[in-house]
Design a protein around this motif. Structure first.
Motif, PDB file in Angstrom:
ATOM      1  N   GLU A  83       0.833  -1.209   0.000  1.00 52.42           N
ATOM      2  CA  GLU A  83       0.000   0.000   0.000  1.00 52.42           C
ATOM      3  C   GLU A  83       0.869   1.261   0.000  1.00 52.42           C
ATOM      4  OE1 GLU A  83      -3.771  -1.986   2.409  1.00 52.42           O
ATOM      5  OE2 GLU A  83      -2.259  -0.842   3.503  1.00 52.42           O
ATOM      6  N   ALA A 126      -6.354  -7.412  -9.286  1.00 53.47           N
ATOM      7  CA  ALA A 126      -7.551  -7.420  -8.429  1.00 53.47           C
ATOM      8  C   ALA A 126      -7.221  -6.892  -7.034  1.00 53.47           C
ATOM      9  CB  ALA A 126      -8.126  -8.827  -8.336  1.00 53.47           C
ATOM     10  N   TYR A 127      -6.076  -7.282  -6.505  1.00 56.99           N
ATOM     11  CA  TYR A 127      -5.653  -6.775  -5.191  1.00 56.99           C
ATOM     12  C   TYR A 127      -5.428  -5.277  -5.265  1.00 56.99           C
ATOM     13  CZ  TYR A 127      -2.524  -5.565  -1.373  1.00 56.99           C
ATOM     14  OH  TYR A 127      -1.947  -4.937  -0.306  1.00 56.99           O
ATOM     15  N   ARG A 151      -8.668  -3.384  -5.298  1.00 64.18           N
ATOM     16  CA  ARG A 151      -9.290  -3.307  -3.968  1.00 64.18           C
ATOM     17  C   ARG A 151      -8.642  -2.201  -3.132  1.00 64.18           C
ATOM     18  NH1 ARG A 151      -9.012  -8.862  -4.190  1.00 64.18           N
ATOM     19  NH2 ARG A 151      -7.235  -8.944  -2.780  1.00 64.18           N
ATOM     20  N   ARG A 170      -9.648   1.236  -4.419  1.00 67.82           N
ATOM     21  CA  ARG A 170     -11.013   1.553  -3.977  1.00 67.82           C
ATOM     22  C   ARG A 170     -11.031   1.959  -2.507  1.00 67.82           C
ATOM     23  NH1 ARG A 170     -13.919  -3.304  -7.194  1.00 67.82           N
ATOM     24  NH2 ARG A 170     -14.334  -2.159  -9.104  1.00 67.82           N
ATOM     25  N   GLN A 171     -10.242   1.268  -1.706  1.00 63.53           N
ATOM     26  CA  GLN A 171     -10.131   1.605  -0.282  1.00 63.53           C
ATOM     27  C   GLN A 171      -9.521   2.999  -0.130  1.00 63.53           C
ATOM     28  OE1 GLN A 171      -7.719  -1.181   1.912  1.00 63.53           O
ATOM     29  NE2 GLN A 171      -7.519   0.196   3.646  1.00 63.53           N
TER      30      GLN A 171
END
Length: 161
Positions: free
Chosen positions: A37, A81-82, A85, A88-89
């Motif tokens: 992240e 895909a990770y 996610r 989006r978070q």
């Protein structure tokens, strides 16, 4: 040196370094972000990414993040895909937003002020920790470490890593 021995030495160094700087901790630098992240925040802070020209409904559900996720996934070697996610978070927590490109290009995904502040905090913590690791090195040792890091980078880049 046989390649098996070199592989062993690289793995030994990786274990030493990841433990030294805490890369195996759940989060990076006691922040709410994992290493992946934090890398995403850094990359988005480095340069905004073009998004899609999706309609209102798609923007509401962040479906226009797909082009960004695909590009970043390739750069960071993460599953799209990770990455989607996490993006989006980030959008839901106010770290990133889609903005109109000032040069009339496609909308871009960029850090918000909150995202820039989070990135600045991460970078400051990283810099503090790395400075703490190297503070006891003398000038000669610091230059030697810098040369060694440059040499490793150059050798592995030349080998296609």
């Amino acid at each position: 040196m046989p390649h098996e021995a070199l592989v062993h030495e690289i793995r030994r160094f990786n274990r030493f370094y990841t433990g030294l700087v805490g890369l195996l901790d759940e989060t990076l630098m006691q922040s709410p972000y994992t290493l992946a992240e934090a890398r995403m925040l850094f990359e988005l802070g480095r340069k905004p990414r073009p998004g899609g020209r999706a309609g209102l409904l798609a923007r509401m559900f962040h479906l226009d993040l797909a082009p960004v996720a695909s590009e970043l996934a390739g750069e960071l070697d993460l599953a799209p895909a990770y990455l989607m996610r996490v993006l989006r978070q980030f959008a839901a927590t106010g770290l990133v937003e889609m903005r109109e490109d000032p040069e009339n290009g496609p909308p871009v995904l960029a850090l918000t002020e909150r995202g820039k502040a989070a990135l600045a905090d991460l970078e400051a913590a990283t810099n503090r920790d790395l400075a703490r690791l190297t503070v006891k090195l003398g000038d000669r040792q610091a230059a030697e470490l810098s040369d060694a890091l440059s040499r490793v980078t150059r050798l592995l880049a030349a080998a296609g890593m």
